[in-house]
Design a protein around this motif. Structure first.
Motif, mmCIF file in Angstrom:
data_model
loop_
_atom_site.group_PDB
_atom_site.id
_atom_site.type_symbol
_atom_site.label_atom_id
_atom_site.label_comp_id
_atom_site.label_asym_id
_atom_site.label_seq_id
_atom_site.Cartn_x
_atom_site.Cartn_y
_atom_site.Cartn_z
ATOM 1 N N GLU A 11 4.604 2.508 13.733
ATOM 2 C CA GLU A 11 4.412 3.123 12.414
ATOM 3 C C GLU A 11 4.007 4.595 12.561
ATOM 4 O O GLU A 11 4.463 5.456 11.805
ATOM 5 C CB GLU A 11 3.319 2.385 11.626
ATOM 6 N N LYS A 12 3.160 4.880 13.559
ATOM 7 C CA LYS A 12 2.718 6.278 13.756
ATOM 8 C C LYS A 12 3.909 7.172 14.119
ATOM 9 O O LYS A 12 4.011 8.312 13.661
ATOM 10 C CB LYS A 12 1.641 6.340 14.835
ATOM 11 N N GLY A 13 4.807 6.631 14.939
ATOM 12 C CA GLY A 13 6.009 7.384 15.342
ATOM 13 C C GLY A 13 6.901 7.656 14.134
ATOM 14 O O GLY A 13 7.405 8.771 13.953
ATOM 15 N N ALA A 14 7.079 6.626 13.306
ATOM 16 C CA ALA A 14 7.924 6.777 12.111
ATOM 17 C C ALA A 14 7.306 7.808 11.164
ATOM 18 O O ALA A 14 8.014 8.605 10.536
ATOM 19 C CB ALA A 14 8.065 5.426 11.413
ATOM 20 N N ARG A 15 5.981 7.812 11.089
ATOM 21 C CA ARG A 15 5.281 8.755 10.196
ATOM 22 C C ARG A 15 5.464 10.194 10.680
ATOM 23 O O ARG A 15 5.644 11.110 9.904
ATOM 24 C CB ARG A 15 3.803 8.372 10.152
ATOM 25 N N LYS A 16 5.406 10.366 11.997
ATOM 26 C CA LYS A 16 5.582 11.700 12.576
ATOM 27 C C LYS A 16 6.993 12.224 12.249
ATOM 28 O O LYS A 16 7.172 13.389 11.906
ATOM 29 C CB LYS A 16 5.379 11.607 14.094
ATOM 30 N N ARG A 17 7.964 11.329 12.333
ATOM 31 C CA ARG A 17 9.339 11.738 12.016
ATOM 32 C C ARG A 17 9.470 12.095 10.535
ATOM 33 O O ARG A 17 10.183 13.032 10.173
ATOM 34 C CB ARG A 17 10.334 10.619 12.404
#
Ligand code: SAM
Length: 219
Positions: A11-17
């Protein structure tokens, strides 16, 4: 519906994107982007739809309403120039996503929702599952909340037919209202700054499409 309140690397990776997408679309205020990067938007989605949470789209939240598109949330927030400690009235709590972004920027938030089911759910999710503590109200926000006025900033997250004068009277001198104004199909984002007791400066900006603001001084 099954909700899973965990925030992992996926989820953190998706948020960064998502933050990168918003930056490319023109959101320039790094404080706003940082705030968006902190709020776990998937907490407002059932587990089945978690991947939709980090697309730049609005999404149904029940009661015929939507969680706002991240770009729209970032755009309205950027216009407000929130400073830590600002007293902010938010009209249209909905999922509470915009509320969380305002709180991440250090605002003291008064948020009002007219739909009881959304009000009850958000009043539980934000403090209990996410640790966010705005002041929640149930009722018609088109007339503001006079009892807690004046506000540094007022944000309306539903489309209004006109700028309600009653909201302008609840702004501090130097305070600002951000509101989408238009018909049912499209609205222009409007900012109104209270420059003196009886002097207001209005700016009309880009076109958006919001659900309607329903109430005494609205549709
Ligand atoms: N920022 C919110 C989010 O991301 O979830 C947006 C929610 S939605 C676009 C707008 C909300 O405004 C809806 O939940 C709707 O019920 C609410 N609303 C409409 N008219 C209202 C009124 N007069 N007072 C308070 N809330 C109102």
């Amino acid at each position: 519906m099954a909700y899973k309140f965990v925030d992992n690397y996926r989820e953190k990776g998706a948020r960064k994107r998502l933050v990168d997408v918003l930056r490319k679309k023109g959101i320039a205020d790094e404080r706003v982007l940082e705030a968006i990067g902190k709020v776990p938007r998937h907490y407002f989605f059932s587990e089945t739809f978690w991947e939709q949470a980090y697309k730049d789209i609005a999404f149904p939240i029940g009661e015929g309403q939507t969680i706002s598109q991240p770009y729209t949330v970032a755009y309205q927030t950027e216009l407000l120039h929130i400073q830590p400690g600002n007293k902010v009235l938010e009209i249209g709590t909905g999922s509470g996503y915009q509320t969380c972004v305002l709180l991440e920027l250090g605002a003291k938030v008064y948020t009002i929702e007219r739909q009881e089911k959304l009000y009850e759910r958000t009043k539980w999710v934000l403090p209990v599952k996410m640790g966010y503590k705005p002041n929640f109200f149930l009722g018609d926000g088109s007339i503001g909340i006079a009892a807690h006025a004046p506000y540094d900033k007022i944000i309306v997250t539903a489309g209004a037919p006109l700028v309600p004068g009653i909201l302008l009277k609840q702004l501090k001198i130097g305070g600002m209202l951000v509101i989408p104004v238009g018909n049912e199909k499209a609205q222009k984002m409007v900012t109104v700054m209270r420059v003196a007791e009886n002097d207001f400066e209005e700016i009309v900006l880009d076109t958006f499409r919001f659900v309607p603001l329903v109430g005494d001084k609205a549709w």
